[in-house]
Design a protein around this motif. Structure first.
Motif, PDB file in Angstrom:
ATOM      1  N   LEU A  93       0.799  -1.330  -0.254  1.00 52.40           N
ATOM      2  CA  LEU A  93       0.059   0.063   0.069  1.00 52.40           C
ATOM      3  C   LEU A  93       0.972   1.299   0.116  1.00 52.40           C
ATOM      4  O   LEU A  93       1.531   1.753   1.004  1.00 52.40           O
ATOM      5  N   ASP A  94       1.010   1.986  -1.229  1.00 57.15           N
ATOM      6  CA  ASP A  94       1.948   2.962  -1.033  1.00 57.15           C
ATOM      7  C   ASP A  94       1.052   4.276  -0.912  1.00 57.15           C
ATOM      8  O   ASP A  94      -0.206   4.393  -1.255  1.00 57.15           O
ATOM      9  N   VAL A  95       1.374   5.092   0.095  1.00 57.93           N
ATOM     10  CA  VAL A  95       0.729   6.265   0.646  1.00 57.93           C
ATOM     11  C   VAL A  95       1.625   7.535  -0.017  1.00 57.93           C
ATOM     12  O   VAL A  95       2.821   7.720   0.142  1.00 57.93           O
ATOM     13  N   ASN A  96       0.976   8.431  -0.757  1.00 58.64           N
ATOM     14  CA  ASN A  96       1.899   9.583  -1.360  1.00 58.64           C
ATOM     15  C   ASN A  96       1.736  10.616  -0.271  1.00 58.64           C
ATOM     16  O   ASN A  96       1.150  10.470   0.849  1.00 58.64           O
ATOM     17  N   GLN A  97       2.154  11.870  -0.512  1.00 63.74           N
ATOM     18  CA  GLN A  97       2.203  12.913   0.574  1.00 63.74           C
ATOM     19  C   GLN A  97       0.845  13.413   0.812  1.00 63.74           C
ATOM     20  O   GLN A  97       0.368  13.976   1.744  1.00 63.74           O
ATOM     21  N   GLY A  99      -1.816  11.551   1.164  1.00 65.49           N
ATOM     22  CA  GLY A  99      -2.436  10.676   1.962  1.00 65.49           C
ATOM     23  C   GLY A  99      -3.248   9.699   1.129  1.00 65.49           C
ATOM     24  O   GLY A  99      -3.841   8.467   1.671  1.00 65.49           O
ATOM     25  N   ASP A 100      -3.151   9.737  -0.149  1.00 69.64           N
ATOM     26  CA  ASP A 100      -4.062   8.996  -0.996  1.00 69.64           C
ATOM     27  C   ASP A 100      -3.152   7.540  -0.862  1.00 69.64           C
ATOM     28  O   ASP A 100      -2.059   7.299  -0.979  1.00 69.64           O
ATOM     29  N   VAL A 101      -3.973   6.326  -1.107  1.00 72.34           N
ATOM     30  CA  VAL A 101      -3.222   5.000  -0.923  1.00 72.34           C
ATOM     31  C   VAL A 101      -3.682   4.183  -2.303  1.00 72.34           C
ATOM     32  O   VAL A 101      -4.536   4.033  -2.825  1.00 72.34           O
ATOM     33  N   THR A 102      -2.429   3.838  -2.669  1.00 77.29           N
ATOM     34  CA  THR A 102      -2.455   3.074  -4.062  1.00 77.29           C
ATOM     35  C   THR A 102      -1.856   1.748  -3.935  1.00 77.29           C
ATOM     36  O   THR A 102      -0.708   1.552  -3.346  1.00 77.29           O
ATOM     37  N   PRO A 103      -2.656   0.597  -4.026  1.00 73.91           N
ATOM     38  CA  PRO A 103      -2.108  -0.820  -3.862  1.00 73.91           C
ATOM     39  C   PRO A 103      -1.207  -1.108  -4.971  1.00 73.91           C
ATOM     40  O   PRO A 103      -1.588  -0.830  -6.338  1.00 73.91           O
ATOM     41  N   ARG A 104      -0.345  -1.913  -4.842  1.00 71.01           N
ATOM     42  CA  ARG A 104       0.597  -2.352  -5.718  1.00 71.01           C
ATOM     43  C   ARG A 104       1.118  -3.746  -5.602  1.00 71.01           C
ATOM     44  O   ARG A 104       1.543  -4.294  -4.434  1.00 71.01           O
ATOM     45  N   PHE A 105       0.665  -4.733  -6.594  1.00 74.16           N
ATOM     46  CA  PHE A 105       1.091  -6.227  -6.491  1.00 74.16           C
ATOM     47  C   PHE A 105       2.430  -6.306  -6.192  1.00 74.16           C
ATOM     48  O   PHE A 105       3.368  -5.851  -7.068  1.00 74.16           O
ATOM     49  N   ILE A 106       3.072  -7.146  -5.337  1.00 72.88           N
ATOM     50  CA  ILE A 106       4.463  -7.419  -5.194  1.00 72.88           C
ATOM     51  C   ILE A 106       4.653  -8.761  -5.766  1.00 72.88           C
ATOM     52  O   ILE A 106       5.457  -8.979  -6.433  1.00 72.88           O
TER      53      ILE A 106
END
Length: 394
Positions: A93-97, A99-106
């Motif tokens: 779960l990547d969180v930008n400045q 505060g938005d959360v973007t899911p990224r498959f690992i």
């Protein structure tokens, strides 16, 4: 909640809708939750200042999994979900400045196979799927896993080097080392049924495990060879129940695959007698209390010791179809049985063997019940054809 009205809603377009069957909330944020389903992972965010919902989908590419369970780590950085395929998929779960959360498959994670023999003969995926997960907050590299075939694992996450062949534009194949996360099993235990819940109470040095057969087990967190059954009950249909003659301290139940002996005082299971892939239709006690008599869907009568559970004797082909009714005589020498085909049969049993004394064919349908009179000189049988027949056993 007090007004009992929705705050907002959003219709997902059909092209990205998918089928959602799991929800999970984050640990540190109340405005974000995840919806997971077959082939889809979606992060939902409630924007209170705008009074609306927004979502972001995780791109899974060609990875399609049937999700069985899901957990978020304590830092809200990674999401792990177990699949019916037997692997655990890791999503960041990547969180930008803002505060938005973007899911990224690992990656899809499996067991670490240490030896060449394991790598050759075993699969790195967990058998019958991953059905339960637990992530301890104080041990970030440790994970507890439950599987569909009844195995419980304590595993340690570790990175191992992997060499993948890469073909360049000029057709030259080379190896580029990279690291991959694997799960190294530390402990393993085998239980009956599918694992549904795992809860380590590490302050008590215990691990509690629930199964699909309505059982709860407690493990010693230091030694998994030591575990105890702390609760169980019937997990399916109960086809028969009976008390011993003149004793109300215990009773027996009949069901799918088993006969179970229970304490009538505290409801504790005292004994379990299992016959795989068969249904016990009737259970009874010999009047002397020395044996448990059971009737089964494979047409057999089985007698067990109530103390050890040992099989005392077995009447093969007691009926050509399932045995559906049964009664025992007061002198403990005869068993009267009824079958699905409509026959009523009398058996003589003794420590030296057994034999059929008589077979009666008056019923035209399944024999549903047999009862003895007080001195076992007569019995009455009922049938699905609507008849009751009184039999003289003298």
């Amino acid at each position: 909640m007090n007004a009992r009205r929705p705050l907002c809603g959003l219709q997902v377009p059909r092209t990205v809708q998918g089928v959602t069957n799991k929800f999970v909330a984050l640990n540190k944020r109340d405005d974000v939750f995840l919806a997971l389903g077959n082939g889809i992972i979606r992060v939902w965010e409630f924007r209170a200042e705008e009074n609306r919902l927004a979502y972001r989908n995780c791109c899974l590419g060609i990875v399609h999994r049937q999700i069985e369970c899901v957990k978020v780590d304590a830092d809200d950085r990674f999401v792990y979900y177990g699949t019916r395929s037997g692997d655990i998929t890791q999503v960041e779960l990547d969180v930008n400045q803002a505060g938005d959360v973007t899911p990224r498959f690992i990656d899809s994670i499996g067991r670490f196979l240490k030896t060449e023999k394991q790598q050759k003969n075993e699969s790195s995926w967990f058998g019958h799927g991953v059905t339960a997960l637990f992530l301890p907050t104080d041990q970030k590299d440790t994970m507890f896993i439950g599987t569909g075939n009844g195995c419980v694992y304590e595993v340690r996450k570790m990175m191992v080097p992997v060499k993948d062949p890469i073909r360049s534009r000029h057709g030259v194949t080379r190896s580029s080392p990279r690291s991959r996360t694997v799960l190294d099993p530390i402990r393993k235990a085998q239980l009956s049924g599918e694992i549904t819940t795992i809860y380590p109470a590490l302050h008590q040095k215990s691990v509690y495990v629930g199964t699909s057969v309505s059982s709860i087990h407690r493990f010693d967190s230091d030694n998994w060879a030591r575990y105890e059954l702390i609760f169980t009950t019937n997990h399916g249909s109960v086809f028969g129940v009976n008390f011993p003659q003149d004793f109300s301290g215990v009773f027996a139940t009949a069901g799918q695959d088993y006969v179970r002996l229970w304490s009538a005082v505290d409801g504790r299971e005292m004994l379990r007698l299992q016959v795989a892939n068969m249904v016990c239709t009737v259970v009874d006690f010999m009047r002397d209390g020395h044996s448990i008599i059971s009737a089964w869907s494979d047409g057999k009568i089985r007698a067990f010791s109530p103390e050890s559970g040992r099989l005392l004797y077995e009447i093969n082909d007691a009926h050509p179809k399932a045995v559906t009714a049964m009664a025992t005589t007061g002198d403990c020498t005869r068993i009267v049985t009824g079958g699905k085909e409509g026959q009523v049969r009398v058996w003589i049993v003794s420590p030296s063997g057994h034999k059929m004394l008589n077979s009666m064919h008056d019923h035209k349908g399944l024999v549903s019940c047999i009862r003895m009179n007080h001195d076992s000189s007569k019995c009455v049988s009922s049938s699905e054809d609507g008849t009751c027949v009184i039999w003289d056993l003298e």
